[in-house]
Design an enzyme around this catalytic site. Structure first.
Site, PDB file in Angstrom:
ATOM      1  N   ASP A  16       0.813  -1.219   0.000  1.00 36.54           N
ATOM      2  CA  ASP A  16       0.000   0.000   0.000  1.00 36.54           C
ATOM      3  C   ASP A  16       0.844   1.266   0.000  1.00 36.54           C
ATOM      4  OD1 ASP A  16      -2.281  -1.513  -0.018  1.00 36.54           O
ATOM      5  OD2 ASP A  16      -2.585  -1.439   2.154  1.00 36.54           O
ATOM      6  N   VAL A  17       1.977   1.244   0.731  1.00 34.89           N
ATOM      7  CA  VAL A  17       2.831   2.435   0.787  1.00 34.89           C
ATOM      8  C   VAL A  17       3.412   2.721  -0.597  1.00 34.89           C
ATOM      9  CG1 VAL A  17       4.876   3.476   1.821  1.00 34.89           C
ATOM     10  CG2 VAL A  17       3.362   2.050   3.219  1.00 34.89           C
ATOM     11  N   LYS A  73       6.517  -9.630  -4.540  1.00 35.98           N
ATOM     12  CA  LYS A  73       5.086  -9.706  -4.859  1.00 35.98           C
ATOM     13  C   LYS A  73       4.469  -8.313  -4.752  1.00 35.98           C
ATOM     14  CE  LYS A  73       3.764 -11.081  -0.150  1.00 35.98           C
ATOM     15  NZ  LYS A  73       3.027 -12.093   0.659  1.00 35.98           N
ATOM     16  N   PRO A 124     -26.635  31.970   8.634  1.00 33.77           N
ATOM     17  CA  PRO A 124     -27.437  32.473   9.752  1.00 33.77           C
ATOM     18  C   PRO A 124     -26.659  33.153  10.869  1.00 33.77           C
ATOM     19  CG  PRO A 124     -27.246  30.093   9.854  1.00 33.77           C
ATOM     20  CD  PRO A 124     -26.603  30.504   8.570  1.00 33.77           C
ATOM     21  N   ASP A 133     -26.016  44.235   6.029  1.00 32.25           N
ATOM     22  CA  ASP A 133     -27.230  44.456   6.810  1.00 32.25           C
ATOM     23  C   ASP A 133     -26.953  44.184   8.287  1.00 32.25           C
ATOM     24  OD1 ASP A 133     -28.535  44.852   4.417  1.00 32.25           O
ATOM     25  OD2 ASP A 133     -29.345  42.820   4.315  1.00 32.25           O
ATOM     26  N   LYS A 144     -31.822  47.444   7.594  1.00 30.61           N
ATOM     27  CA  LYS A 144     -32.757  46.349   7.390  1.00 30.61           C
ATOM     28  C   LYS A 144     -33.153  45.692   8.706  1.00 30.61           C
ATOM     29  CE  LYS A 144     -32.964  46.465   2.846  1.00 30.61           C
ATOM     30  NZ  LYS A 144     -32.082  47.592   2.665  1.00 30.61           N
ATOM     31  N   ILE A 203     -33.417  33.967  -0.634  1.00 32.43           N
ATOM     32  CA  ILE A 203     -34.529  33.476   0.187  1.00 32.43           C
ATOM     33  C   ILE A 203     -34.875  34.570   1.187  1.00 32.43           C
ATOM     34  CG2 ILE A 203     -35.346  31.707   1.795  1.00 32.43           C
ATOM     35  CD1 ILE A 203     -33.551  29.717   0.426  1.00 32.43           C
ATOM     36  N   THR A 217     -29.491  29.075   4.392  1.00 33.98           N
ATOM     37  CA  THR A 217     -30.636  29.873   4.807  1.00 33.98           C
ATOM     38  C   THR A 217     -30.988  29.597   6.262  1.00 33.98           C
ATOM     39  OG1 THR A 217     -32.863  30.537   4.183  1.00 33.98           O
ATOM     40  CG2 THR A 217     -32.372  28.185   4.045  1.00 33.98           C
ATOM     41  N   ALA A 218     -31.642  30.570   6.900  1.00 37.31           N
ATOM     42  CA  ALA A 218     -31.929  30.474   8.329  1.00 37.31           C
ATOM     43  C   ALA A 218     -32.706  29.217   8.675  1.00 37.31           C
ATOM     44  CB  ALA A 218     -32.696  31.713   8.779  1.00 37.31           C
TER      45      ALA A 218
END
Length: 473
Positions: free
Chosen positions: A22-23, A44, A224, A247, A269, A305, A330-331
């Protein structure tokens, strides 16, 4: 500096990997990206390496390592789990003046593999000189979040213009000034949005004429409130902007992340307090962009939204201002998740409706018959002031008075507060608990799951009603 950082072109160059597990496979993956000619030697090999050999991507030699395998090799990697074999590879490679890397044995390395941030052709390498590879990996993870994906295509595009720029500008200082202007222009955002043809056309124009600075507006959803819920793209654009228009709903923690020298403009706002009228905000965005500014119009939640982002983008489009739109959490999604309230649930809600409690004064009345249907969740934005009306209309149209409700104040923020109760007492809950905006109303059976699924902040303040409310449906 223990190691000199260099970048080596390995295209078709011979590289030896000693090992077949694997290495060795992991090292081959990196070498294949560099198009190296890879030979592996081992008694192998794992199945994945055998498959790579069947695809003619690597060459396998089913033998024990010996000195003859080093012939003509440019680099050597020892990737076995046998210390004596790794030591032999190191000593023989050193004797032949071949750069060698023994995996996880830094003293036996004449070269090391850094952690890599790959934005081909841009490559960033981070190294701890083998002393703290996990720390180097963490630094790479940080850089991955900061460096946008479009940097690679941008580098490819401008690379194709280097010779033209050299012909156009004879002095280095002039070329540098030109490229600074390119990287400050909307060429970057055009590549970012995938319009490489327009980016190339603009580059040609900038090369052949003295172009005026071109402004742009980024309409960004800030989520949010929790700054960790920002998208990577939102953060990147916030840090590029010359001007940030925001805002009250955008949290202080998020505003701390904008570019330090950006001009900040608050346009208010709050219900009943629009410090800047919407039409004035729209015109402000146009005017700033026409001045060549990069403007970040940052909004709480998602700009499309209940954020009036659609109105602002319509004005930008009508005035032929370049813009980008970055969605935010979105909230309804963010606040409900932080309150442990799933918006849909197989046992409780098969549908969800997003509703605003703050319609235009002359706007159409909501479809209360539809909103009062059972087995669904209502997520009501800006509903605190109108809660008596919301409560009355839902009950009037048949929603059960015992329907669970949750009021989420300052959702996802450190001062988040959740209040739970029944629909029949919604307005009273808001009054008794002095709820203030920003607050989201969740109406539906899913609201009852807060106590079970709570994980963030304090648990809900529950209704003082000991008995279920009378069913007035």
């Amino acid at each position: 500096m223990q190691y000199l950082p260099i970048f080596t072109k390995l295209d078709n160059k011979p590289v030896l990997v000693v090992g077949g597990g694997d290495v060795a496979l992991r090292k081959c993956s990196a070498l294949l990206k560099a198009r190296a000619s890879i030979t592996l030697v081992a008694p192998k090999f794992c199945q994945q390496l055998i498959e790579l050999a069947s695809e003619n991507k690597v060459t396998l030699i089913h033998e024990y390592f010996s000195e003859q395998h080093l012939k003509n090799m440019m680099l050597v990697i020892a990737a076995t789990d046998l210390e004596h074999v790794n030591s032999q590879v190191f000593e023989l490679a050193n004797a032949h003046n071949i750069f060698v890397n023994v995996v996880d044995d830094q003293p036996k390395c004449t070269f090391i593999f850094p952690s890599i941030v790959d934005r081909n052709p841009i490559t960033i390498a981070i190294s701890s000189a083998g002393t703290a590879p996990v720390l180097a990996r963490r630094l790479r993870e940080k850089l991955e979040t900061l460096i946008p994906q479009h940097i690679g295509p941008l580098a490819t595009l401008v690379g194709g213009f280097r010779s033209k720029v050299k012909q156009r500008f004879k002095h280095f200082a002039d070329r540098r000034q030109f490229w600074e202007g390119v990287f400050d222009s909307s060429v970057v955002s055009k590549v970012q949005t995938g319009d490489t043809q327009a980016a190339e056309q603009q580059l040609e124009h900038m090369l052949n004429a003295k172009a005026e600075p071109e402004g742009e507006v980024y309409v960004v959803g800030a989520g949010p409130g929790d700054p960790e819920l920002l998208t990577l793209k939102a953060l990147q654009l916030m840090q590029q902007a010359d001007v940030v228009v925001y805002d009250y709903l955008v949290s202080d923690e998020i505003m701390e992340l904008v570019r330090r020298d950006a001009d900040l403009i608050c346009v208010g706002k709050r219900l009943g307090d629009h410090s800047v009228a919407q039409q004035d905000t729209n015109q402000m965005l146009v005017d700033l962009a026409k001045q060549g500014k990069k403007v970040c119009r940052i909004k709480g939640g998602d700009p499309f939204i209940y954020g009036r982002g659609g109105e602002e983008v319509q004005v930008l489009a009508a005035n032929k201002v370049n813009y980008q739109i970055v969605p935010g959490i979105t909230a309804a999604a963010g606040c409900s998740a932080y309150a442990g309230i799933p918006l849909t649930h197989r046992d409780h809600a098969q549908a969800i409706q997003f509703v605003t409690g703050h319609c235009k004064k002359d706007g159409q009345e909501l479809d209360w018959q539809s909103l009062a249907k059972p087995n669904q969740t209502l997520a009501i934005y800006m509903g605190v002031i109108k809660s008596p009306h919301i409560q009355a209309e839902l009950l009037k149209h048949g929603r059960n008075a015992n329907t669970p409700v949750a009021i989420i104040e300052n959702g996802t923020r450190k001062n988040q507060r959740v209040i739970t109760g029944k629909l029949g007492e919604l307005a009273d809950l808001i009054t008794r608990n002095s709820v203030v905006s920003p607050a989201l109303l969740i109406i539906g059976e899913v609201a009852s799951l807060h106590q079970e699924l709570h994980w963030f902040g304090a648990k809900a303040q529950t209704s003082s009603f000991a008995q279920p409310l009378t069913d007035v449906a």
